[in-house]
Design a protein around this motif. Structure first.
Motif, mmCIF file in Angstrom:
data_model
loop_
_atom_site.group_PDB
_atom_site.id
_atom_site.type_symbol
_atom_site.label_atom_id
_atom_site.label_comp_id
_atom_site.label_asym_id
_atom_site.label_seq_id
_atom_site.Cartn_x
_atom_site.Cartn_y
_atom_site.Cartn_z
ATOM 1 N N VAL A 275 -2.683 34.156 -22.761
ATOM 2 C CA VAL A 275 -3.448 33.111 -22.493
ATOM 3 C C VAL A 275 -4.756 33.446 -22.434
ATOM 4 C CG1 VAL A 275 -3.750 33.027 -19.716
ATOM 5 C CG2 VAL A 275 -3.616 31.015 -21.660
ATOM 6 N N GLY A 276 -4.811 34.730 -22.457
ATOM 7 C CA GLY A 276 -6.826 35.317 -23.245
ATOM 8 C C GLY A 276 -6.783 34.928 -23.597
ATOM 9 N N CYS A 366 -9.758 39.933 -23.527
ATOM 10 C CA CYS A 366 -9.243 39.064 -22.564
ATOM 11 C C CYS A 366 -7.597 38.468 -22.212
ATOM 12 C CB CYS A 366 -9.826 37.683 -22.697
ATOM 13 S SG CYS A 366 -9.409 36.895 -21.178
ATOM 14 N N GLY A 367 -7.248 39.156 -20.960
ATOM 15 C CA GLY A 367 -5.946 38.542 -20.520
ATOM 16 C C GLY A 367 -5.564 39.015 -19.321
ATOM 17 N N LYS A 373 -6.694 46.455 -18.977
ATOM 18 C CA LYS A 373 -7.340 47.956 -18.705
ATOM 19 C C LYS A 373 -6.683 48.979 -19.659
ATOM 20 C CE LYS A 373 -6.569 47.953 -13.348
ATOM 21 N NZ LYS A 373 -6.153 47.821 -12.639
ATOM 22 N N SER A 374 -6.119 48.439 -20.050
ATOM 23 C CA SER A 374 -4.770 49.467 -21.504
ATOM 24 C C SER A 374 -5.728 49.660 -22.335
ATOM 25 C CB SER A 374 -3.682 48.832 -21.862
ATOM 26 O OG SER A 374 -3.534 49.954 -22.488
ATOM 27 N N VAL A 375 -6.734 48.146 -22.709
ATOM 28 C CA VAL A 375 -7.428 47.923 -24.276
ATOM 29 C C VAL A 375 -8.826 48.330 -23.721
ATOM 30 C CG1 VAL A 375 -9.484 46.441 -25.471
ATOM 31 C CG2 VAL A 375 -6.939 45.767 -24.980
ATOM 32 N N ASN A 376 -9.258 48.879 -23.330
ATOM 33 C CA ASN A 376 -10.651 49.382 -22.325
ATOM 34 C C ASN A 376 -10.230 50.651 -21.782
ATOM 35 O OD1 ASN A 376 -13.689 48.828 -21.111
ATOM 36 N ND2 ASN A 376 -12.425 49.664 -19.230
ATOM 37 N N GLN A 390 -16.984 43.852 -23.835
ATOM 38 C CA GLN A 390 -17.270 42.239 -23.088
ATOM 39 C C GLN A 390 -15.680 42.508 -22.470
ATOM 40 O OE1 GLN A 390 -20.388 42.689 -21.588
ATOM 41 N NE2 GLN A 390 -20.946 43.756 -22.830
ATOM 42 N N PHE A 391 -15.489 41.785 -21.172
ATOM 43 C CA PHE A 391 -14.000 41.203 -20.553
ATOM 44 C C PHE A 391 -14.368 40.097 -19.807
ATOM 45 C CE2 PHE A 391 -15.019 44.357 -17.360
ATOM 46 C CZ PHE A 391 -14.340 43.368 -16.476
#
Length: 401
Positions: A275-276, A366-367, A373-376, A390-391
Motif C-alpha cells: 500500500v506504500g 514507501c511501504g 529498511k531493506s531498500v534504505n 526520502q521515505f
C-alpha cells in the motif's frame, strides 16, 4: 535561549534517557491517559498496543535532547511531528500537561539516576522545544485556514465512489458535504480521518495518503484492509472503511505531511511496497503534469498480482516518460501466465543496479518498515547520499536508519 549549564546537563543525560526510552514512553502514556482520558480520541490505540507510539515519543524526546544546542540537525523529525500534530488538532494548551507528565515518567523510571538538577534542566529543554513546536504548528494552522477551500478541525465528506483495487485495497473518492472547494495539496501528503465505531468509547483517527494528483474535485485515498493475523488483531478503522457504502459521511482534517517531492530536475526513482504505492502515485502523476521532461523510474513490489493495487494507474504511466518495473515475492500461476512482473523475489541492490543506469538520482520509497529498511540499506551500500533517500513511514517510527 538555554544557558550553557542546562545544555550540558541535557546533552550528558540524553543517552541515559535513550537507554530507557521504551519504559519512559510506556509510563508516560499510562500517566497521560489517567489524567486526560479524552486524549484517547487523538492517539492511535493500535499503535499504543503495539508499543510503536511509546517508542516513537521517547525516541523523539531523546533526539531533541541530544541536539538541544542545534535543533536544525533534527529538522526532518520536527517537520514530520508538527505536521502530524496539525492534522490531529493538537493545541498549544496541551503542551504543559505533556511536559509535566513526561518529567513524571522520567522520574518514575530512572529514580536514583536523576536528581532535581537533571529534571530542572530537562524541564527547561522541554519548554524550549515546546515553544518551537507551538510556533510552527500555529503557522501551519494559519496557512491551511487561509488556503482557498481550507479549513481547520474536521470537515464532513461523503463517499462519492468506491473502487476495488485489489483483494485487500479499495479506493475511496471523497467530496465535501458542504459543496465548497477543495484546497490543493502537495503530492505525497495525507488526510486524517476521524471515525466513531459502534461499541468503542473513543473516536479513532488515522492518516491516509492521497493517492491521486492534486487539482481534482475529489480527494482519493486507497486503503488496505488490515485482516487479523496470529500476531495482530484486525485493523479497526481499515475494516470499518471497507464496510462503508457510497454516500456515507466521513470526517476529515485538511491535507498535511512533509513527505513531498523536490522540484529539481534530478532523475527520480520511486520504490513502493504494498500500500506504500499510494503517495508514490500522487507524486508521479504530479511530476507528469508539472515536469513531463523529467526522467522517472517507478518500481513497485507486492506479494503477487492479487494484492497489487492501482494497476490501471501504473499501466497508464507506461505511456508517458516513465519506466516501470514490478517485483512479486510469491507470484501466482496467473501472474506467470500473464507475465505481469519483472522480478520474482524481493527488491535488492543487485537488481536495482541492473535496471538503473547509475545512482545519481533522487530515491523516494514507501511501504512496510522492513521493506523500507531493506531498500534504505541497499541504497546506502550503493553509496546514495542520505539527502537523496526520502521515505514515508506509515507507523510512528520516525527513522529507519
Amino acid at each position: 535561549m538555554l544557558d550553557d549549564k542546562t545544555i550540558q546537563t541535557v546533552n550528558t543525560t540524553a543517552p541515559v534517557l535513550q537507554e530507557n526510552s521504551h519504559d519512559i514512553g510506556v509510563r508516560f502514556y499510562e500517566l497521560l491517559f489517567s489524567k486526560a482520558p479524552s486524549l484517547y480520541n487523538i492517539f492511535n490505540q493500535t499503535n499504543q498496543k503495539r508499543g510503536n507510539q511509546q517508542d516513537a515519543l521517547a525516541h523523539s524526546v531523546c533526539m531533541a535532547g541530544e541536539h538541544i544546542d542545534n535543533l536544525d540537525a533534527i529538522k526532518g523529525m520536527v517537520e514530520r511531528v508538527t505536521e502530524k500534530h496539525r492534522a490531529l488538532g493538537v493545541q498549544a494548551e496541551q503542551y504543559p500537561l505533556v511536559g509535566e507528565t513526561l518529567l513524571e515518567a522520567v522520574q518514575d523510571v530512572l529514580r536514583h539516576k536523576v536528581n532535581e538538577e537533571v529534571i530542572g534542566a530537562w524541564a527547561k529543554a522541554y519548554q524550549a522545544i515546546a515553544d518551537i513546536f507551538i510556533s510552527i504548528e500555529s503557522n501551519l494552522y494559519e496557512q491551511v485556514q487561509q488556503q482557498e477551500g481550507g479549513w481547520t478541525g474536521l470537515r464532513s465528506f461523503y463517499i462519492t465512489k468506491k473502487v476495488r483495487e485489489s483483494d485487500v485495497i479499495t479506493s475511496f473518492y471523497l467530496k465535501p458535504q458542504d459543496g465548497g472547494p477543495l484546497p490543493t495539496y502537495q503530492a505525497g501528503q495525507y488526510i486524517t480521518l476521524q471515525v466513531d465505531i459502534e461499541g468503542d468509547t473513543y473516536a479513532h483517527m488515522r492518516h491516509y495518503s492521497l493517492s491521486d494528483a492534486p487539482g481534482k474535485d475529489t480527494y482519493r485515498i486507497s486503503v488496505k484492509r488490515e485482516d487479523q493475523t496470529e500476531e495482530l488483531p484486525a485493523g479497526k478503522v481499515s475494516n470499518y472503511l471497507h464496510r462503508t457504502s457510497e454516500g456515507d459521511i466521513l470526517q476529515a482534517a485538511a491535507p498535511a505531511g512533509d513527505f513531498t517531492i523536490s522540484t529539481e530536475l534530478m532523475p527520480l526513482v520511486f520504490i513502493s511496497g504494498g500500500v506504500g504505492i499510494t503517495p508514490m502515485m500522487s507524486m508521479v502523476k504530479t511530476i507528469l503534469d508539472q515536469q513531463p521532461e523529467r526522467e522517472v523510474t517507478f518500481i513497485h513490489a507486492a506479494q503477487n498480482g492479487n494484492v497489487h493495487a492501482l494497476k490501471e494507474d501504473l499501466q497508464a504511466l507506461a505511456h508517458h516518460n516513465v519506466t516501470c518495473y514490478t517485483c512479486y515475492a510469491t507470484p501466482t500461476d496467473e501472474d506467470y501466465q500473464a507475465e505481469t512482473f519483472d522480478k520474482e523475489g524481493y527488491v535488492d541492490l543487485a537488481w536495482l543496479q541492473s535496471i538503473l543506469s547509475d545512482k545519481n538520482k533522487d530515491f523516494y520509497f514507501c511501504g512496510p518498515v522492513p521493506f523500507m529498511k531493506s531498500v534504505n540499506d541497499a541504497l546506502r551500500e550503493w553509496g546514495v547520499p542520505a539527502e537523496q533517500r526520502q521515505f514515508e513511514a506509515f507507523t510512528p517510527l520516525s527513522t529507519i536508519e
